[in-house]
Scaffold this active site. Structure first.
Site, PDB file in Angstrom:
ATOM      1  CB  SER A 267      -0.970  -0.028   1.120  1.00  0.00           C
ATOM      2  OG  SER A 267      -0.449   0.508   2.624  1.00  0.00           O
ATOM      3  CG  ASP A 268       1.489   5.803  -1.319  1.00  0.00           C
ATOM      4  OD1 ASP A 268       2.467   5.818  -0.621  1.00  0.00           O
ATOM      5  OD2 ASP A 268       1.497   6.391  -2.320  1.00  0.00           O
ATOM      6  CD1 TRP A 269       1.473   7.913   5.428  1.00  0.00           C
ATOM      7  CD2 TRP A 269       3.440   7.308   5.383  1.00  0.00           C
ATOM      8  NE1 TRP A 269       1.984   8.509   6.815  1.00  0.00           N
ATOM      9  CE2 TRP A 269       3.169   8.020   6.888  1.00  0.00           C
ATOM     10  CE3 TRP A 269       4.801   6.669   5.126  1.00  0.00           C
ATOM     11  CZ2 TRP A 269       4.108   7.969   7.904  1.00  0.00           C
ATOM     12  CZ3 TRP A 269       5.725   6.825   6.251  1.00  0.00           C
ATOM     13  CH2 TRP A 269       5.439   7.542   7.560  1.00  0.00           C
ATOM     14  N   GLY A 271      -2.555   3.910   2.770  1.00  0.00           N
ATOM     15  CA  GLY A 271      -3.557   3.787   1.633  1.00  0.00           C
ATOM     16  C   GLY A 271      -4.710   3.011   2.173  1.00  0.00           C
TER      17      GLY A 271
END
Length: 513
Positions: A267-269, A271
């Site tokens: 995932s992104d930060w 996310g």
């Protein structure tokens, strides 16, 4: 999808290890936490990282650098946890580590895949020696929107060019053997269509047709997968109303099934957590369920899978096969990196500064990336025998030349200013300096001094552009003109009738005509 068994690399080792893991330990492998650099081992927020690693409930850590710290955390995971599974250390290494290379958009201007490849080779060697295994790069978000700050991180508007550059950088980061002491795992980001954010506003929605998705946004990612990229990062945006972190059509249907990607999706930060803000998930448990079932394998920073996964599995809202598949993908990379055999960084071999060859590589890359917009009157190239030079503009004596997303090297190894470089290149010349204006201010009171200097010089170099802080992530601009009163400075210098050149320092296309 490639699961825990079969003919995939390290299949038997992975199957054996998964068979000995508890459900909680499996979800632990799916968790990535951030180290906070302002505290040391055992202090502050880092205590959570250590405690989780000791319990065998942590798969990865980001934002920790230096063998002193990475080896400290790795010893906890390897020597104190029940199964001794090593941690994976990641960092955003976008255009250099100790040695800073031009920003990715500038590298794209070279139209030479060898430029990002050399960046990746140097960065990988420096980063791996410093205890890192994984970079969140390359970014290959095709975009036609210069107002979007993250255009600085991308290869621009062309899918073919982005694909060529991305594949070259992936191969250079990873080499032929990820376990080599000078290679790191790459991450293709952001999957997918992040560059289509409406209005250039970061994290905004993307409404995209299937044809546009296939022809514009997906090709660079396909090239990265074909090049063997180890990981892929999900995007913050929605795709036709569906948040990318919860989109099984792209993360599983296209990436893992259609393309056969056998790495893992991170995932992104936060996310996963942001699925709640999207209005797509009811709560943290729902966000964890949606993301894992869609194809996310590792959760960055937020902890919904670790917090709710065991209950979701017991309730049948997450399947055992999907969980084991995610764990297998993460373990496979750790095996490929050689972390089970050599989990610790060699503190005697750490690189702590740019080497001579690395500096030479960065200088060569910069020369390949510069763009000559026009050369009226053949004023360029300048002669080192010029008698007097005026160097003016807000960036003439500034070290803010490295761009967005600069790695740790920027603190210890700042850029040489244009003023100092001119003085070094033309030691016999009389070199004067006046900033004229500030980078973003409207005060024009310094322009007369710059004009007076230009009137007495054989040649004036005007250095203007954007501060790095208004480019990159969350740095959208509505106006693409030069900030502040810089345009007025250029006009005043031009009005003198004396020869001059303009040097642009910018992280996006600007309206400067």
């Amino acid at each position: 999808m490639t699961g825990a068994s079969g003919t995939a690399p390290y299949a038997s080792e992975i199957t054996d290890l998964i068979g000995r893991m508890t459900v909680e330990e499996k979800f632990g492998q799916l968790q990535q936490l951030s180290w906070t650099g302002d505290t040391g081992p055992g202090e502050g927020q880092t205590h959570e990282v250590e405690t989780t690693a000791r319990a065998g409930l942590l798969g990865s850590v980001l934002n920790v650098t230096g063998p002193r710290y990475t080896n400290h955390l790795q010893r906890i995971a390897v020597e104190e946890s029940r199964l001794g599974i090593p941690l994976l250390f990641g960092l955003d290494i976008i255009h250099g580590y100790w040695t800073t290379f031009p920003i990715p958009l500038a590298q794209a201007a070279s139209f030479d895949p060898g430029v990002p490849a050399r960046d990746a080779e140097v960065s990988a060697g420096e980063a791996r020696s410093d205890g890192l295994h994984w970079t969140f790069a390359p970014m290959m978000d095709v975009t036609h929107e210069p107002r979007w700050g993250r255009i600085a991180e991308s290869g621009g508007e062309d899918p073919y060019l982005n694909a060529r550059l991305a594949a070259a950088k992936v191969r250079a980061y990873q080499g032929d053997d990820l376990a080599a002491p000078d290679r790191i795992a790459a991450c293709a980001k952001h999957f997918v269509a992040y560059g289509g954010a409406e209005g250039g506003r970061d994290y905004n929605t993307v409404d995209v047709s299937e044809a546009r998705l296939r022809n514009l946004y997906l090709p660079p990612f396909k090239a990265a997968v074909d090049a063997g990229v180890a990981t892929v990062m999900a995007a913050f945006n929605t795709i036709s109303g569906v948040p990318a972190h919860a989109d099984p059509r792209t993360l599983t249907g296209i990436l893992k099934e259609e393309w056969g990607f056998d790495g893992f999706v991170v995932s992104d930060w936060t996310g996963v957590h942001e699925l709640i803000a999207h209005g797509f998930a009811a709560d943290g448990a729902d966000a964890g369920r949606l993301s894992l079932n869609a194809g996310v394998d590792m959760e960055m920073v937020s902890t919904h899978l670790a917090d709710h996964g065991t209950r979701l599995l017991a309730e049948g809202r997450i399947g055992q096969e999907r969980l084991d598949d995610a764990v297998a993908r993460i373990l496979r990379l750790k095996f490929r990196l050689g972390l089970f055999e050599r989990p610790y960084a060699d503190e005697s071999a750490v690189i702590t500064a740019p080497t001579g060859p690395a500096r030479a590589a960065a200088r060569e890359a910069a020369a390949r990336c510069m763009v000559l917009l026009k050369n009226d009157g053949d004023v360029l190239p300048l002669s080192t025998g010029t008698g007097s030079l005026a160097v003016v503009g807000p960036f003439a004596a500034s070290t803010d030349l490295l761009g967005t997303w600069i790695a740790p090297g920027a603190d210890g190894f700042p850029a040489v200013t244009v003023l100092d470089a001119v003085r070094a290149a033309a030691p016999a010349a009389e070199v004067g300096h006046a900033p004229g204006v500030e980078a973003q201010g409207q005060d024009t009171g310094g322009i007369p001094e710059a004009v007076a200097l230009a009137r007495t010089a054989d040649m004036t170099i005007v250095v203007v552009g954007e501060p790095a802080e208004i480019t990159g992530e969350a740095a959208t601009r509505a106006d693409l003109a030069l900030p502040g009163a810089q345009r007025e400075l250029i006009a005043a210098i031009a009005a003198t009738g004396r020869p001059f050149v303009v040097v642009l320092v910018n992280g996006r296309p600007l309206t400067v005509a």
